[in-house]
Design a protein around this motif. Structure first.
Motif, PDB file in Angstrom:
ATOM      1  N   VAL A  14      25.329  -3.103  -0.348  1.00  0.00           N
ATOM      2  CA  VAL A  14      24.194  -3.273   0.519  1.00  0.00           C
ATOM      3  C   VAL A  14      22.898  -2.145   0.059  1.00  0.00           C
ATOM      4  N   LYS A  15      23.694  -0.950  -0.147  1.00  0.00           N
ATOM      5  CA  LYS A  15      22.697  -0.004  -0.386  1.00  0.00           C
ATOM      6  C   LYS A  15      21.720  -0.511  -1.590  1.00  0.00           C
ATOM      7  N   HIS A  16      22.579  -1.036  -2.657  1.00  0.00           N
ATOM      8  CA  HIS A  16      21.663  -1.457  -3.991  1.00  0.00           C
ATOM      9  C   HIS A  16      20.743  -2.452  -3.442  1.00  0.00           C
ATOM     10  N   LYS A  17      21.171  -3.430  -2.659  1.00  0.00           N
ATOM     11  CA  LYS A  17      20.185  -4.453  -2.172  1.00  0.00           C
ATOM     12  C   LYS A  17      18.865  -3.919  -1.419  1.00  0.00           C
ATOM     13  N   LEU A  18      19.383  -2.894  -0.561  1.00  0.00           N
ATOM     14  CA  LEU A  18      18.175  -2.466  -0.039  1.00  0.00           C
ATOM     15  C   LEU A  18      17.132  -1.512  -0.836  1.00  0.00           C
ATOM     16  N   PHE A  19      17.664  -0.886  -1.724  1.00  0.00           N
ATOM     17  CA  PHE A  19      16.873  -0.213  -2.770  1.00  0.00           C
ATOM     18  C   PHE A  19      16.239  -1.249  -3.468  1.00  0.00           C
ATOM     19  N   ILE A  20      16.791  -2.221  -4.160  1.00  0.00           N
ATOM     20  CA  ILE A  20      15.837  -3.482  -4.698  1.00  0.00           C
ATOM     21  C   ILE A  20      14.759  -3.814  -3.884  1.00  0.00           C
ATOM     22  N   PHE A  21      15.170  -4.146  -2.505  1.00  0.00           N
ATOM     23  CA  PHE A  21      14.138  -4.779  -1.656  1.00  0.00           C
ATOM     24  C   PHE A  21      13.000  -3.722  -1.382  1.00  0.00           C
ATOM     25  N   MET A  22      13.341  -2.504  -1.390  1.00  0.00           N
ATOM     26  CA  MET A  22      12.212  -1.348  -1.084  1.00  0.00           C
ATOM     27  C   MET A  22      11.456  -1.519  -2.170  1.00  0.00           C
ATOM     28  N   LEU A  23      11.950  -1.495  -3.432  1.00  0.00           N
ATOM     29  CA  LEU A  23      11.219  -1.411  -4.737  1.00  0.00           C
ATOM     30  C   LEU A  23      10.061  -2.631  -4.914  1.00  0.00           C
ATOM     31  N   MET A  24      10.634  -3.861  -4.313  1.00  0.00           N
ATOM     32  CA  MET A  24       9.765  -5.028  -4.256  1.00  0.00           C
ATOM     33  C   MET A  24       8.729  -5.046  -3.374  1.00  0.00           C
ATOM     34  N   VAL A  25       8.868  -4.385  -2.084  1.00  0.00           N
ATOM     35  CA  VAL A  25       7.927  -4.188  -1.099  1.00  0.00           C
ATOM     36  C   VAL A  25       6.936  -3.408  -1.699  1.00  0.00           C
ATOM     37  N   VAL A  26       7.311  -2.290  -2.116  1.00  0.00           N
ATOM     38  CA  VAL A  26       6.138  -1.231  -2.948  1.00  0.00           C
ATOM     39  C   VAL A  26       5.470  -2.009  -3.993  1.00  0.00           C
ATOM     40  N   PHE A  27       6.235  -2.799  -4.764  1.00  0.00           N
ATOM     41  CA  PHE A  27       5.364  -3.561  -5.874  1.00  0.00           C
ATOM     42  C   PHE A  27       4.400  -4.661  -5.229  1.00  0.00           C
ATOM     43  N   VAL A  28       4.899  -5.416  -4.329  1.00  0.00           N
ATOM     44  CA  VAL A  28       4.185  -6.448  -3.631  1.00  0.00           C
ATOM     45  C   VAL A  28       2.872  -5.947  -2.834  1.00  0.00           C
ATOM     46  N   LEU A  29       3.166  -4.838  -2.044  1.00  0.00           N
ATOM     47  CA  LEU A  29       2.143  -4.267  -1.279  1.00  0.00           C
ATOM     48  C   LEU A  29       0.928  -3.641  -2.393  1.00  0.00           C
ATOM     49  N   GLY A  30       1.490  -3.073  -3.445  1.00  0.00           N
ATOM     50  CA  GLY A  30       0.221  -2.545  -4.704  1.00  0.00           C
ATOM     51  C   GLY A  30      -0.362  -3.644  -5.068  1.00  0.00           C
ATOM     52  N   TRP A  31       0.206  -4.697  -5.259  1.00  0.00           N
ATOM     53  CA  TRP A  31      -0.346  -5.810  -5.815  1.00  0.00           C
ATOM     54  C   TRP A  31      -1.321  -6.397  -4.893  1.00  0.00           C
ATOM     55  N   TRP A  32      -0.730  -6.525  -3.656  1.00  0.00           N
ATOM     56  CA  TRP A  32      -1.524  -7.171  -2.752  1.00  0.00           C
ATOM     57  C   TRP A  32      -2.879  -6.532  -2.547  1.00  0.00           C
ATOM     58  N   LEU A  33      -2.747  -5.023  -2.347  1.00  0.00           N
ATOM     59  CA  LEU A  33      -3.771  -4.240  -2.146  1.00  0.00           C
ATOM     60  C   LEU A  33      -4.840  -4.390  -3.447  1.00  0.00           C
ATOM     61  N   HIS A  34      -4.347  -4.409  -4.422  1.00  0.00           N
ATOM     62  CA  HIS A  34      -5.147  -4.588  -5.683  1.00  0.00           C
ATOM     63  C   HIS A  34      -6.064  -5.828  -5.661  1.00  0.00           C
ATOM     64  N   TRP A  35      -5.341  -6.901  -5.144  1.00  0.00           N
ATOM     65  CA  TRP A  35      -6.207  -8.129  -4.847  1.00  0.00           C
ATOM     66  C   TRP A  35      -7.052  -8.136  -3.557  1.00  0.00           C
ATOM     67  N   SER A  36      -6.785  -7.377  -2.837  1.00  0.00           N
ATOM     68  CA  SER A  36      -7.539  -7.358  -1.807  1.00  0.00           C
ATOM     69  C   SER A  36      -8.838  -6.459  -1.942  1.00  0.00           C
ATOM     70  N   SER A  37      -8.790  -5.411  -2.946  1.00  0.00           N
ATOM     71  CA  SER A  37      -9.604  -4.731  -3.510  1.00  0.00           C
ATOM     72  C   SER A  37     -10.855  -5.429  -4.288  1.00  0.00           C
ATOM     73  N   ILE A  38     -10.340  -6.365  -4.807  1.00  0.00           N
ATOM     74  CA  ILE A  38     -11.107  -7.441  -5.689  1.00  0.00           C
ATOM     75  C   ILE A  38     -11.837  -8.223  -4.838  1.00  0.00           C
ATOM     76  N   GLU A  39     -11.279  -8.637  -3.588  1.00  0.00           N
ATOM     77  CA  GLU A  39     -12.033  -9.413  -2.682  1.00  0.00           C
ATOM     78  C   GLU A  39     -12.981  -8.611  -1.890  1.00  0.00           C
ATOM     79  N   LYS A  40     -12.750  -7.482  -1.672  1.00  0.00           N
ATOM     80  CA  LYS A  40     -13.867  -6.276  -0.931  1.00  0.00           C
ATOM     81  C   LYS A  40     -14.926  -6.535  -1.832  1.00  0.00           C
ATOM     82  N   GLY A  41     -14.735  -5.970  -3.165  1.00  0.00           N
ATOM     83  CA  GLY A  41     -15.583  -5.852  -4.120  1.00  0.00           C
ATOM     84  C   GLY A  41     -16.385  -7.108  -4.206  1.00  0.00           C
ATOM     85  N   GLU A  42     -15.797  -8.382  -4.373  1.00  0.00           N
ATOM     86  CA  GLU A  42     -16.694  -9.419  -4.308  1.00  0.00           C
ATOM     87  C   GLU A  42     -17.641  -9.636  -3.274  1.00  0.00           C
TER      88      GLU A  42
END
Length: 184
Positions: A14-42
């Motif tokens: 369970v701890k391992h799954k939570l850790f993997i989940f948290m890493l994915m959340v950080v990755f997806v949010l960073g990626w999401w913010l990057h695309w949001s940045s491009i949209e705002k720039g556009e």
């Protein structure tokens, strides 16, 4: 003894799954913010630059030269565009490229970077003057430059919108699937 070992293993899983989940959340949010940045720039580019510059792959000159592929392009080389005398002298006197820093300086104050250029002509009530006022914010300039960097790497902006919306939906579905897997 077997029951204790099993609960330790289950807790570790369970701890391992939570850790993997948290890493994915950080990755997806960073990626999401990057695309949001491009949209705002556009949005900033269309609102503040699109009146004088073409942002499309058609590479048409308007009042100003097209901006497709401007980042790291040598200044003053757009075919078919009639540059002002001040800009021509500036570009011919040095090997000047539109790096991110140089673009930021131009957007901040074109007259300071290239005195006498047409881009620096700002009547107080003109759309041009309002565009420069909007770009005095450092974050806005960063967003605009991020978009300009990506501009020639994107085939069409509507494709960017589709990919952005589809990828966000996919990312949310994947995160929900992970949450369900952790809870189950």
């Amino acid at each position: 003894m077997r029951i204790e070992n099993r609960s330790i293993i289950e807790r570790a899983a369970v701890k391992h799954k939570l850790f993997i989940f948290m890493l994915m959340v950080v990755f997806v949010l960073g990626w999401w913010l990057h695309w949001s940045s491009i949209e705002k720039g556009e949005r900033l580019a269309v609102a503040n630059c699109g009146g004088c510059h073409d942002l499309s792959a058609k590479k048409k000159n308007k009042k100003g030269p097209y901006l497709w592929g401007i980042v790291n392009r040598r200044a003053g080389i757009v075919d078919g565009f009639e540059y002002s005398e001040a800009f021509r002298q500036f570009a011919d006197s040095r090997q000047f490229f539109w790096s991110e820093i140089n673009l930021d300086m131009l957007i901040t104050d074109p007259d300071k970077l290239i005195p006498g250029t047409r881009m620096a002509e700002k009547e107080s009530d003109s759309k041009h003057a309002k565009a420069f006022k909007n770009m005095q914010n450092l974050d806005n300039r960063k967003e605009l430059i991020v978009f300009l960097k990506m501009l020639d790497k994107l085939v069409y902006s509507h494709l960017l919108r589709f990919v952005t919306v589809a990828s966000r939906a996919f990312a949310l579905c994947y995160l929900l699937q992970c949450v369900v897997a952790i809870i189950a």
